[in-house]
Write an enzyme that holds these catalytic residues in place. Structure first.
Site, PDB file in Angstrom:
ATOM      1  N   SER A 110       0.936  -1.389  -0.429  1.00  0.00           N
ATOM      2  CA  SER A 110       0.005   0.311  -0.116  1.00  0.00           C
ATOM      3  C   SER A 110       1.077   1.450   0.352  1.00  0.00           C
ATOM      4  O   SER A 110       1.506   1.086   0.086  1.00  0.00           O
ATOM      5  CB  SER A 110      -0.489   0.155   1.255  1.00  0.00           C
ATOM      6  OG  SER A 110      -1.216   1.397   1.391  1.00  0.00           O
ATOM      7  N   HIS A 112       0.022   3.387   1.294  1.00  0.00           N
ATOM      8  CA  HIS A 112      -0.308   4.742   2.363  1.00  0.00           C
ATOM      9  C   HIS A 112       0.655   4.516   3.716  1.00  0.00           C
ATOM     10  O   HIS A 112       0.384   5.105   4.145  1.00  0.00           O
ATOM     11  CB  HIS A 112      -2.015   3.635   2.745  1.00  0.00           C
ATOM     12  CG  HIS A 112      -2.197   4.953   2.434  1.00  0.00           C
ATOM     13  ND1 HIS A 112      -3.231   5.866   3.002  1.00  0.00           N
ATOM     14  CD2 HIS A 112      -3.869   4.434   1.067  1.00  0.00           C
ATOM     15  CE1 HIS A 112      -4.430   6.217   1.714  1.00  0.00           C
ATOM     16  NE2 HIS A 112      -4.820   5.275   0.940  1.00  0.00           N
ATOM     17  N   ASP A 119      -5.374  10.561   1.482  1.00  0.00           N
ATOM     18  CA  ASP A 119      -6.580  10.059   0.691  1.00  0.00           C
ATOM     19  C   ASP A 119      -7.880  11.400   1.165  1.00  0.00           C
ATOM     20  O   ASP A 119      -7.510  11.973   2.867  1.00  0.00           O
ATOM     21  CB  ASP A 119      -7.665   8.931   1.696  1.00  0.00           C
ATOM     22  CG  ASP A 119      -7.510   8.223   1.327  1.00  0.00           C
ATOM     23  OD1 ASP A 119      -7.026   7.621  -0.629  1.00  0.00           O
ATOM     24  OD2 ASP A 119      -7.225   6.673   1.799  1.00  0.00           O
ATOM     25  N   GLU A 168      -9.486   6.144  -7.967  1.00  0.00           N
ATOM     26  CA  GLU A 168     -10.108   6.757  -6.463  1.00  0.00           C
ATOM     27  C   GLU A 168     -10.085   8.216  -6.292  1.00  0.00           C
ATOM     28  O   GLU A 168      -8.263   9.240  -6.325  1.00  0.00           O
ATOM     29  CB  GLU A 168      -8.592   6.287  -5.450  1.00  0.00           C
ATOM     30  CG  GLU A 168      -9.177   4.679  -5.719  1.00  0.00           C
ATOM     31  CD  GLU A 168      -8.139   3.837  -4.533  1.00  0.00           C
ATOM     32  OE1 GLU A 168      -7.276   4.258  -3.622  1.00  0.00           O
ATOM     33  OE2 GLU A 168      -8.244   2.498  -4.104  1.00  0.00           O
ATOM     34  N   HIS A 171      -7.249   9.696  -3.282  1.00  0.00           N
ATOM     35  CA  HIS A 171      -5.864   9.557  -3.260  1.00  0.00           C
ATOM     36  C   HIS A 171      -4.840  10.051  -3.732  1.00  0.00           C
ATOM     37  O   HIS A 171      -4.885  10.722  -5.157  1.00  0.00           O
ATOM     38  CB  HIS A 171      -6.122   7.634  -3.383  1.00  0.00           C
ATOM     39  CG  HIS A 171      -4.657   6.970  -3.050  1.00  0.00           C
ATOM     40  ND1 HIS A 171      -4.818   6.596  -1.714  1.00  0.00           N
ATOM     41  CD2 HIS A 171      -3.592   7.787  -3.765  1.00  0.00           C
ATOM     42  CE1 HIS A 171      -2.997   5.917  -1.904  1.00  0.00           C
ATOM     43  NE2 HIS A 171      -2.506   6.472  -2.966  1.00  0.00           N
TER      44      HIS A 171
HETATM   45 ZN    ZN Z   1      -5.566   5.902  -0.413  1.00  0.00          ZN
END
Ligand code: ZN
Length: 204
Positions: A110, A112, A119, A168, A171
């Protein structure tokens, strides 16, 4: 040519490329400089943190959006390997692995976890983490302006065969102002294409 080049593999590098073909190395990487940006938070604990460079850039991004009358919140920032493991395992146990892989990155895969991505929300919760978020002011503004502050919308519409993720609009990923501006000017949608890397539609 860009004035400076950065590693595509080191997770502490602002150009690190993490996708379904490229896990973080080491898999349990933790940013050394996690910091909480001074922005409107819609997240708490580790999710309110970013690496220090991204936190500073996010403060400029959010402030510029506010000047234009757009409310933006930090909905989810850093996510540790342990948190990603718990999230992913939860999906696997309720939906099975194939479905889990469409909803959550595997631990170590990820963005993240790098501290370079987060996000956004719009403060009102409308369409939060749903495709219709693309039409909310925060997402419309980010799509048009994020590059000026060093960010790209990492998973654009219809490019999931390259990025491995459906659209997304929430993101954002920091890669630096110079590279983000270059990408925007050249109309390149994904980091994989920009850096000449193979498409990563799924796990090998
Ligand atoms: Zn994200």
């Amino acid at each position: 040519m860009l004035s400076q080049q950065f590693s595509l593999s080191d997770p502490a590098s602002q150009w690190v490329i993490v996708n379904k073909h490229r896990p973080l190395t080491p898999l349990q990487f933790v940013p050394a400089d996690l910091a909480q940006p001074r922005v409107q938070l819609a997240a708490s604990g580790e999710a309110s943190l970013l690496n220090s460079t991204t936190a500073g850039a996010a403060e400029k991004l959010f402030a510029a959006a506010a000047v234009d009358g757009v409310t933006m919140t930090l909905a989810s920032g850093y996510r540790s390997f342990q948190t990603q493991t718990a999230t992913y395992d939860g999906y696997v146990s309720t939906r099975g692995q194939a479905s889990a892989d469409t909803a959550s990155a595997r631990p170590g895969f990820s963005e993240h976890q790098t501290g370079w991505a987060f996000d956004i929300g719009d403060g009102g919760g409308a369409c939060s983490f749903e495709p219709c978020f693309a039409d909310q002011p925060a997402a419309v503004w980010a799509k048009a302006n994020a590059y000026k502050y060093g960010f790209v919308v990492r998973y654009p519409w219809m490019l999931n065969e390259i990025t491995g993720y459906y659209y997304e609009p929430w993101h954002l990923r920091f890669i630096g102002v110079e590279a983000a501006t270059d990408m925007a000017k050249r109309g390149i949608g994904t980091l994989e294409e920009y850096f000449g890397l193979e498409a990563a539609p799924g796990y090998p």
